[in-house]
Design an enzyme around this catalytic site. Structure first.
Site, PDB file in Angstrom:
ATOM      1  N   TRP A 154     -29.902  15.841 -31.987  1.00  0.00           N
ATOM      2  CA  TRP A 154     -29.122  16.525 -31.196  1.00  0.00           C
ATOM      3  C   TRP A 154     -27.957  17.487 -31.980  1.00  0.00           C
ATOM      4  O   TRP A 154     -27.137  18.288 -31.366  1.00  0.00           O
ATOM      5  CB  TRP A 154     -27.961  15.488 -30.569  1.00  0.00           C
ATOM      6  CG  TRP A 154     -27.546  14.510 -31.566  1.00  0.00           C
ATOM      7  CD1 TRP A 154     -28.273  13.153 -31.706  1.00  0.00           C
ATOM      8  CD2 TRP A 154     -26.642  14.505 -32.261  1.00  0.00           C
ATOM      9  NE1 TRP A 154     -27.862  12.384 -32.732  1.00  0.00           N
ATOM     10  CE2 TRP A 154     -26.549  13.146 -33.199  1.00  0.00           C
ATOM     11  CE3 TRP A 154     -25.700  15.067 -32.894  1.00  0.00           C
ATOM     12  CZ2 TRP A 154     -25.734  12.733 -34.095  1.00  0.00           C
ATOM     13  CZ3 TRP A 154     -24.575  15.062 -33.821  1.00  0.00           C
ATOM     14  CH2 TRP A 154     -24.779  13.705 -34.497  1.00  0.00           C
ATOM     15  N   ASN A 155     -28.090  17.475 -33.196  1.00  0.00           N
ATOM     16  CA  ASN A 155     -27.218  18.382 -34.059  1.00  0.00           C
ATOM     17  C   ASN A 155     -27.547  19.769 -34.070  1.00  0.00           C
ATOM     18  O   ASN A 155     -26.735  20.381 -34.045  1.00  0.00           O
ATOM     19  CB  ASN A 155     -26.794  17.727 -35.322  1.00  0.00           C
ATOM     20  CG  ASN A 155     -27.801  17.933 -36.172  1.00  0.00           C
ATOM     21  OD1 ASN A 155     -29.018  17.821 -35.795  1.00  0.00           O
ATOM     22  ND2 ASN A 155     -27.730  17.872 -37.470  1.00  0.00           N
ATOM     23  N   LYS A 178     -40.285  15.905 -28.182  1.00  0.00           N
ATOM     24  CA  LYS A 178     -39.204  15.198 -27.479  1.00  0.00           C
ATOM     25  C   LYS A 178     -37.697  15.712 -28.172  1.00  0.00           C
ATOM     26  O   LYS A 178     -37.469  15.407 -29.187  1.00  0.00           O
ATOM     27  CB  LYS A 178     -39.313  13.616 -27.734  1.00  0.00           C
ATOM     28  CG  LYS A 178     -38.039  13.067 -26.791  1.00  0.00           C
ATOM     29  CD  LYS A 178     -38.274  11.476 -27.342  1.00  0.00           C
ATOM     30  CE  LYS A 178     -37.292  11.212 -28.482  1.00  0.00           C
ATOM     31  NZ  LYS A 178     -35.990  11.809 -28.418  1.00  0.00           N
ATOM     32  N   GLY A 231     -34.057  13.662 -38.222  1.00  0.00           N
ATOM     33  CA  GLY A 231     -32.941  12.977 -37.960  1.00  0.00           C
ATOM     34  C   GLY A 231     -32.747  11.872 -39.001  1.00  0.00           C
ATOM     35  O   GLY A 231     -32.835  12.315 -40.339  1.00  0.00           O
ATOM     36  N   GLU A 253     -37.440  15.766 -41.919  1.00  0.00           N
ATOM     37  CA  GLU A 253     -36.383  16.308 -42.362  1.00  0.00           C
ATOM     38  C   GLU A 253     -35.430  15.233 -42.090  1.00  0.00           C
ATOM     39  O   GLU A 253     -35.124  15.268 -41.159  1.00  0.00           O
ATOM     40  CB  GLU A 253     -36.289  17.698 -41.736  1.00  0.00           C
ATOM     41  CG  GLU A 253     -35.222  18.512 -42.414  1.00  0.00           C
ATOM     42  CD  GLU A 253     -33.964  18.382 -42.188  1.00  0.00           C
ATOM     43  OE1 GLU A 253     -33.055  17.636 -42.570  1.00  0.00           O
ATOM     44  OE2 GLU A 253     -33.610  18.926 -41.169  1.00  0.00           O
ATOM     45  N   LEU A 254     -34.475  14.638 -43.413  1.00  0.00           N
ATOM     46  CA  LEU A 254     -33.961  13.256 -43.207  1.00  0.00           C
ATOM     47  C   LEU A 254     -32.534  13.603 -43.507  1.00  0.00           C
ATOM     48  O   LEU A 254     -31.972  14.749 -43.429  1.00  0.00           O
ATOM     49  CB  LEU A 254     -34.545  12.219 -43.345  1.00  0.00           C
ATOM     50  CG  LEU A 254     -36.093  11.945 -43.245  1.00  0.00           C
ATOM     51  CD1 LEU A 254     -36.450  10.554 -43.915  1.00  0.00           C
ATOM     52  CD2 LEU A 254     -36.195  11.743 -41.824  1.00  0.00           C
ATOM     53  N   CYS A 287     -26.838  18.376 -41.485  1.00  0.00           N
ATOM     54  CA  CYS A 287     -27.769  17.555 -42.826  1.00  0.00           C
ATOM     55  C   CYS A 287     -27.419  18.201 -43.995  1.00  0.00           C
ATOM     56  O   CYS A 287     -27.548  17.343 -45.154  1.00  0.00           O
ATOM     57  CB  CYS A 287     -29.184  17.290 -42.218  1.00  0.00           C
ATOM     58  SG  CYS A 287     -30.022  18.854 -41.968  1.00  0.00           S
ATOM     59  N   GLU A 384     -24.064   8.882 -45.541  1.00  0.00           N
ATOM     60  CA  GLU A 384     -23.781  10.458 -44.763  1.00  0.00           C
ATOM     61  C   GLU A 384     -22.669  10.500 -43.832  1.00  0.00           C
ATOM     62  O   GLU A 384     -22.645   9.544 -42.830  1.00  0.00           O
ATOM     63  CB  GLU A 384     -24.887  10.917 -44.275  1.00  0.00           C
ATOM     64  CG  GLU A 384     -25.193  12.244 -43.749  1.00  0.00           C
ATOM     65  CD  GLU A 384     -26.485  12.606 -43.144  1.00  0.00           C
ATOM     66  OE1 GLU A 384     -27.003  13.804 -43.293  1.00  0.00           O
ATOM     67  OE2 GLU A 384     -27.277  11.715 -42.926  1.00  0.00           O
TER      68      GLU A 384
HETATM   69  P1  NAD Z   1     -30.052   7.601 -35.053  1.00  0.00           P
HETATM   70  O1  NAD Z   1     -30.359   7.357 -36.444  1.00  0.00           O
HETATM   71  O2  NAD Z   1     -29.929   6.520 -34.174  1.00  0.00           O
HETATM   72  O3  NAD Z   1     -30.735   8.813 -34.519  1.00  0.00           O
HETATM   73  C1  NAD Z   1     -31.010  10.160 -35.187  1.00  0.00           C
HETATM   74  C2  NAD Z   1     -32.062  10.809 -34.358  1.00  0.00           C
HETATM   75  O4  NAD Z   1     -33.184  10.094 -34.225  1.00  0.00           O
HETATM   76  C3  NAD Z   1     -31.383  11.050 -32.795  1.00  0.00           C
HETATM   77  O5  NAD Z   1     -31.994  12.297 -32.411  1.00  0.00           O
HETATM   78  C4  NAD Z   1     -32.416  10.163 -32.115  1.00  0.00           C
HETATM   79  O6  NAD Z   1     -32.720  10.223 -30.645  1.00  0.00           O
HETATM   80  C5  NAD Z   1     -33.507   9.677 -32.796  1.00  0.00           C
HETATM   81  N1  NAD Z   1     -34.300   8.764 -32.758  1.00  0.00           N
HETATM   82  C6  NAD Z   1     -33.684   7.515 -33.258  1.00  0.00           C
HETATM   83  N2  NAD Z   1     -34.435   6.371 -32.886  1.00  0.00           N
HETATM   84  C7  NAD Z   1     -35.660   6.644 -32.666  1.00  0.00           C
HETATM   85  C8  NAD Z   1     -37.000   6.386 -32.706  1.00  0.00           C
HETATM   86  N3  NAD Z   1     -37.386   5.315 -32.807  1.00  0.00           N
HETATM   87  N4  NAD Z   1     -38.095   7.319 -32.406  1.00  0.00           N
HETATM   88  C9  NAD Z   1     -37.832   8.670 -32.391  1.00  0.00           C
HETATM   89  N5  NAD Z   1     -36.405   9.181 -32.561  1.00  0.00           N
HETATM   90  C10 NAD Z   1     -35.469   8.294 -32.605  1.00  0.00           C
HETATM   91  O7  NAD Z   1     -28.416   8.213 -35.475  1.00  0.00           O
HETATM   92  P2  NAD Z   1     -27.542   9.037 -34.573  1.00  0.00           P
HETATM   93  O8  NAD Z   1     -26.247   8.224 -34.382  1.00  0.00           O
HETATM   94  O9  NAD Z   1     -27.998   9.694 -33.430  1.00  0.00           O
HETATM   95  O10 NAD Z   1     -27.079  10.149 -35.574  1.00  0.00           O
HETATM   96  C11 NAD Z   1     -26.469   9.799 -36.894  1.00  0.00           C
HETATM   97  C12 NAD Z   1     -27.184   9.814 -38.064  1.00  0.00           C
HETATM   98  O11 NAD Z   1     -28.449  10.227 -37.928  1.00  0.00           O
HETATM   99  C13 NAD Z   1     -26.368  10.608 -39.029  1.00  0.00           C
HETATM  100  O12 NAD Z   1     -25.542   9.966 -39.745  1.00  0.00           O
HETATM  101  C14 NAD Z   1     -27.466  11.331 -39.719  1.00  0.00           C
HETATM  102  O13 NAD Z   1     -27.651  10.722 -40.946  1.00  0.00           O
HETATM  103  C15 NAD Z   1     -28.703  11.292 -38.903  1.00  0.00           C
HETATM  104  N6  NAD Z   1     -28.945  12.677 -38.246  1.00  0.00           N
HETATM  105  C16 NAD Z   1     -29.578  13.444 -39.213  1.00  0.00           C
HETATM  106  C17 NAD Z   1     -29.937  14.699 -38.533  1.00  0.00           C
HETATM  107  C18 NAD Z   1     -30.555  15.930 -39.447  1.00  0.00           C
HETATM  108  O14 NAD Z   1     -30.283  17.043 -39.300  1.00  0.00           O
HETATM  109  N7  NAD Z   1     -31.336  15.574 -40.678  1.00  0.00           N
HETATM  110  C19 NAD Z   1     -29.707  15.047 -37.338  1.00  0.00           C
HETATM  111  C20 NAD Z   1     -29.327  14.062 -36.611  1.00  0.00           C
HETATM  112  C21 NAD Z   1     -28.824  13.052 -36.918  1.00  0.00           C
END
Ligand code: NAD
Length: 480
Positions: A154-155, A178, A231, A253-254, A287, A384
């Protein structure tokens, strides 16, 4: 723009737009005022099955299409994104919160990405290797891996889907995408641009749902050859272990926790200008955001002062308001996380210079925050923050700076400010990261690989590496 101009949210399967019908839905919330923008349909199992069947059926013709045909589609899609940039940027600001100026730049970057992959797809060269005998010919071919699945966060609701869509399609793969459920309209509009440009049915499909259910379904299917995820590290590990059961290829890309080394010879004002802009972009939910600042002790006080002065001038507000420098956080999970992380840092003795609190609602706003002298065992120095928080600590030597920069399991981005070429060389060799910006925060562009090492991920997006990530390599050894 009012919420009424937010588009109707749909699934896109086999070239058809599908409205909610009898499907389950979830509300999409504007993080600036907590208003409901729309209802997002969830794909049921029959939808996921249909998307997979469509991607599978479309693959042979797309694989065999000339790269010129694929390039033409991506270029037309890029042109439509540019034409619609204001509309797409407004959708993004409504659903994600970032200022319109940032949203527009991100939409245009997605168009650049489509266009760059259109060109690079035409140069997906293999090679001829000299044979062992006069009659042997050894060829190395690059072939599209097949049906792919991609999960975007979402970011950056425009650039992250764009990299996955353009990389897969340029290589000749078909894709089930997705986008994040929090920010669906932006991804939908990127897909719409390709649909309107003449995308053949099934080549690209878009679904939404409960993330774990959608990824669980797709990663279990033998038809899916590769997946790409952006994510958190925790979810990346989960998906990688799931996909390992069928040895799917992966690009991940984490998370990151980018160190910034501000050296003794750095121009402190210039560094502060660039780093404040970089740190508070997208309210720090980036990130590659600069986060752990290691400043040479001789410049520490001057740097903290220059940084804090600039942060105190940032205006926080609704991203639709042109005067806002920083919008809200994307969701209430970030407020809860920052509350916990900042309380812990203060308890452990960190100095709070400015910010540190949520801003009264509605909306998920947080004050731009600066902490210094944060102990390495504070949770903020290890997890993070994914928010508008800068952590500034003094260091005595380059060895100390490099050791502290490398201390975490993350290795995505790192930055340094110095004119000293010997220091630069030591940093280029010694810092464990996928990307290093020296006197520059500009490390994300279609032409160059974007990715991390250690627990920040596998592989790269963009650059020729990003195209090859969607290809298998095949050796053909021929003789008379
Ligand atoms: P989260 O770990 O719940 O989700 C992160 C992302 O993963 C979201 O887009 C979510 O829809 C997706 N996701 C979650 N579970 C999934 C699954 N089982 N299968 C497929 N997709 C799944 O965390 P959050 O609260 O949404 O975001 C917070 C943390 O996520 C941050 O601290 C950051 O570390 C990380 N993040 C990183 C990026 C990046 O650009 N690398 C982007 C968004 C979030």
């Amino acid at each position: 723009m009012s919420a009424s101009t937010y588009p109707q949210l749909q699934l896109y399967i086999n070239g058809e737009w599908l409205a909610a019908g009898g499907r389950a839905t979830e509300p999409v919330i504007n993080p600036a005022d907590e208003a409901v923008l729309g209802q997002l349909p969830h794909a049921g199992e029959a939808d996921l099955q249909a998307a997979l069947a469509a991607a599978k059926a479309a693959f042979p013709a797309w694989r065999d299409a000339s790269p010129l045909v694929r390039a033409d589609l991506l270029r037309k899609g890029a042109a439509l994104i540019r034409e619609r940039a204001d509309h797409i940027a407004r959708c993004m600001t409504l659903e994600q919160g970032k200022p319109l100026r940032e949203a527009r730049a991100e939409v245009l970057a997605a168009a650049d990405t489509y266009e760059w992959y259109a060109e690079e797809g035409r140069r997906n060269y293999g090679r001829i290797v000299p044979g062992k005998t006069p009659t042997q010919r050894i060829s190395v071919l690059h072939e599209p891996v097949g049906v792919c699945a991609a999960f975007a966060p979402w970011n950056f609701p425009s650039i992250t889907p764009a990299r996955k869509i353009a990389g897969a399609l340029a290589a000749g793969c078909t894709l089930i995408l997705k986008p994040a459920e929090e920010t669906p309209a932006t991804g939908q509009e990127l897909v719409r641009a390709l649909h309107d440009a003449g995308l053949p049915a099934g080549v690209l499909n878009m679904v939404f749902g409960v993330p774990a259910e959608v990824s669980g379904y797709l990663l279990d299917r033998p038809e899916v050859a590769k997946f790409s995820f952006t994510g958190s590290t925790a979810v990346g590990k989960l998906l990688a272990s799931h996909a390992a059961k069928s040895m799917k290829r992966a690009t991940l890309e984490l998370g990151g926790h980018a160190p910034v080394i501000v050296w003794s010879d750095a121009d402190v004002d210039r560094a502060a200008d660039m780093l404040v802009a970089g740190k508070y972009r997208n309210a720090g939910q980036v990130c590659i955001a600069p986060t752990r600042f290691y400043v040479h002790a001789s410049r520490f006080d001057a740097f903290v002062q220059a940084f804090v002065e600039r942060v105190e001038k940032l205006r926080v507000g609704n991203g639709l308001d042109e005067s806002s420098h920083m919008g809200p956080l994307a969701n209430p999970r970030r407020i809860a996380a920052l509350t916990r992380l900042i309380a812990d840092a203060k308890e452990r003795g960190a100095t709070l210079h400015t910010g540190g609190r949520p801003i009264a609602g509605p909306g998920y706003f947080w004050e731009p925050t600066v902490l210094s002298k944060v102990p390495e065992d504070a949770a903020l120095m290890n997890e993070e923050p994914f928010g508008p928080v800068a952590l500034i600590n003094p260091v005595q030597s380059l060895d100390e700076a490099i050791a502290r920069a490398n201390r975490l399991p993350y290795g995505l981005a790192a930055y340094a400010f110095t004119q000293d070429s010997a220091v630069r060389q030591r940093l280029a060799k010694g810092v464990e990261s996928g990307m290093l910006g020296i006197n520059s925060l500009n490390i994300s562009m279609p032409e160059a690989p974007f990715g991390g090492v250690k627990e920040s991920g596998w592989g790269s997006e963009c650059g020729l590496e990003g195209l090859q990530a969607y290809c298998n390599v095949k050796l053909v050894s021929e003789d008379q």
